[in-house]
Scaffold this motif. Structure first.
Motif, short mmCIF file in Angstrom:
data_model
loop_
_atom_site.label_atom_id
_atom_site.label_comp_id
_atom_site.label_asym_id
_atom_site.label_seq_id
_atom_site.Cartn_x
_atom_site.Cartn_y
_atom_site.Cartn_z
N ARG A 244 48.73 62.75 45.43
CA ARG A 244 48.37 64.33 45.96
C ARG A 244 48.58 65.37 45.26
O ARG A 244 48.08 66.38 44.96
CB ARG A 244 49.29 64.26 47.33
N ALA A 245 49.67 65.28 44.09
CA ALA A 245 50.11 66.00 43.24
C ALA A 245 48.79 66.38 42.33
O ALA A 245 48.64 67.41 41.88
CB ALA A 245 51.42 65.77 42.46
N GLU A 386 62.22 61.60 53.30
CA GLU A 386 60.88 61.13 53.99
C GLU A 386 60.30 62.58 54.50
O GLU A 386 59.00 62.60 54.49
CB GLU A 386 60.94 60.13 55.05
N SER A 387 61.18 63.38 55.03
CA SER A 387 60.71 64.67 55.45
C SER A 387 60.05 65.66 54.51
O SER A 387 58.97 66.39 54.80
CB SER A 387 61.91 65.45 56.36
N PHE A 392 55.18 67.61 51.77
CA PHE A 392 54.36 68.06 50.76
C PHE A 392 52.88 67.36 50.82
O PHE A 392 51.73 68.10 50.33
CB PHE A 392 54.93 67.29 49.46
N LEU A 393 52.75 66.31 51.49
CA LEU A 393 51.37 65.59 51.65
C LEU A 393 50.69 66.43 52.47
O LEU A 393 49.45 66.33 52.52
CB LEU A 393 51.82 64.15 52.37
N LYS A 394 51.17 67.35 53.26
CA LYS A 394 50.34 68.16 54.26
C LYS A 394 49.81 69.23 53.57
O LYS A 394 49.01 70.10 53.97
CB LYS A 394 50.90 68.50 55.38
#
Length: 440
Positions: A244-245, A386-387, A392-394
């Protein structure tokens, strides 16, 4: 007559072929770079008279030079390699001249060193050079073609021969002077001039295809499989974050990176298994370019040290996530309470490099989990990691552009990854050149 195909930057050809595709330059472009642009090889009056659409004959790949540079470097063409290539060309030219020199010949000119050649190549922005066509072979015409370079001591540029430069304008003459290296080295060198950053790099294939010398399927963008880098991580979370980055922050080079499929489960999760995986790949002489990425924590440090004892081939490297200054005083919870501690090499997994200002959660901290006796230090983990990962993935390119999400730390991770991959690509070129010289 035939049809030419060239790789140009601001109208200066760095390589060309006639009646066939020649060198495949697809790797320095992406699909979004495919578009129709006007061609000097087309008779637009004919198209207008016949009522035909010239677009198929105009198809090309084009991309600003500044956006080509990151791709050139991942192909092994960084500035240091350009310097070594120039020095080799100069040395070979010097030795050739010396071998052919008679006692009564003029002394061999003092060739430009690389710093001088770089200064010359970048002192004249391509857009400032006159591209007016000049015909004629008399002295006046040649002087006009040389333009601002008239009177220069060309013999200091290896391997200069006046009859080798086929020029028709000041700009093309300059191109002949600097085009003494690999085409990608020339592009990388010209990119050092800030005024050249937006110069268009163009590979126009439409005329060649329409003339029947090639097919459109021969012109495919993106990095080739042999040019990509397989990134092996400790777990699936690392893979998702890295992918994703790259998509968000390095879209211009994202196609150079591949990851092991973790859609079902990570095949070698954990630092110990990653080291075993690296050892196995090295033993079977896998030809893929591979980077093994370890967390910046105690377990990652232990694994990276074990990996460093292995003899890895030039196409493989191991790295740890970068140590950062803000990790030197980071909230950490242990038996003695909450204290600021240096979590570099102790507790900085990849989630620590994300934006840790998360609504609805307390201030970020790591929890000390176990003692690594072999290193004499504690291993820690980020609370609620995990949060942070899910947040970040959103993210999207639009949200990052708004500046509401902090990306500086994950940018540092990508900078390190790209630097290591570039080093692998350069080493691969060096190894190939050594092997080639050995063959003769």
């Amino acid at each position: 007559m035939g049809t030419e195909i060239t790789l140009d930057v601001a109208g200066v050809s760095v390589t060309y072929s006639k009646n066939h595709r020649g060198i495949d330059h697809g790797s320095i472009f992406q699909e979004k770079d495919r578009k129709a642009i006007k061609s000097d090889q087309l008779d637009y009056n004919w198209y207008e008279e016949e009522g035909e659409d010239p677009t198929p004959s105009e198809m090309a790949f084009t991309r600003p030079l500044k956006h080509v540079v990151p791709r050139l470097e991942l192909l092994g063409f960084d500035l240091e390699r350009v310097r070594r290539e120039y020095n080799a060309v100069a040395q070979n030219w010097r030795e050739e001249r010396q071998s052919l020199q008679d006692d009564d010949d003029e002394p061999i000119p003092d060739l430009m060193n690389f710093a001088e050649f770089r200064a010359f190549a970048t002192a004249h922005p391509l857009g400032s050079l006159d591209d007016t066509f000049i015909s004629g072979t008399d002295d006046a015409s040649e002087a006009k073609m040389r333009g601002r370079f008239e009177g220069m001591q060309f013999e200091r540029i290896p391997p200069y021969r006046s009859y080798d430069i086929q020029a028709y304008s000041e700009r093309s003459f300059f191109g002949g002077l600097v085009d003494i290296l690999h085409p990608y080295s020339v592009l990388r060198l010209l990119a050092e001039a800030k005024a050249n950053e937006d110069a268009p790099v163009v590979w126009q294939y439409g005329p060649l295809v329409q003339a029947g010398w090639a097919t459109e399927r021969e012109f495919v963008p993106h990095a080739r499989r042999t040019e990509t880098f397989l990134i092996a991580t400790e777990g699936s979370s690392d893979v998702h974050i890295f992918k994703r980055a790259l998509e968000l922050l390095r879209p211009e080079i994202a196609d150079f990176f591949r990851f092991i499929d973790v859609s079902e489960s990570h095949p070698f999760s954990g630092t110990g298994n990653l080291v075993k995986f690296a050892e196995g790949l090295a033993k079977i002489d896998v030809q893929n370019q591979v980077v093994f990425v370890f967390d910046n924590d105690a377990e990652g440090l232990d694994a990276h040290q074990r990996l460093s004892t292995l003899t890895l081939p030039v196409n493989m490297r191991g790295i740890m996530l970068p140590e950062l200054e803000e990790f030197r005083s980071f909230p950490a919870q242990g038996p003695e309470g909450l204290h600021n501690s240096d979590i570099n090499r102790r507790a900085a997994a990849i989630e620590c490099y994300l934006d840790l200002d998360l609504a609805g959660y307390p201030p970020a901290k790591v929890l000390w989990t176990s003692y690594k006796k072999i290193l004499g230090t504690y291993q820690g983990a980020l609370e609620f990691k995990e949060s942070y990962s899910k947040e970040f993935l959103k993210q999207t390119a639009e949200t990052l552009a708004e500046g509401a999400y902090e990306v500086r730390k994950i940018e540092a991770v990508l900078d390190l990854l790209v630097a290591e991959c570039t080093a692998i690509a350069v080493d691969q070129w060096d190894a190939a050149e050594v092997e080639l010289r050995g063959a003769f």
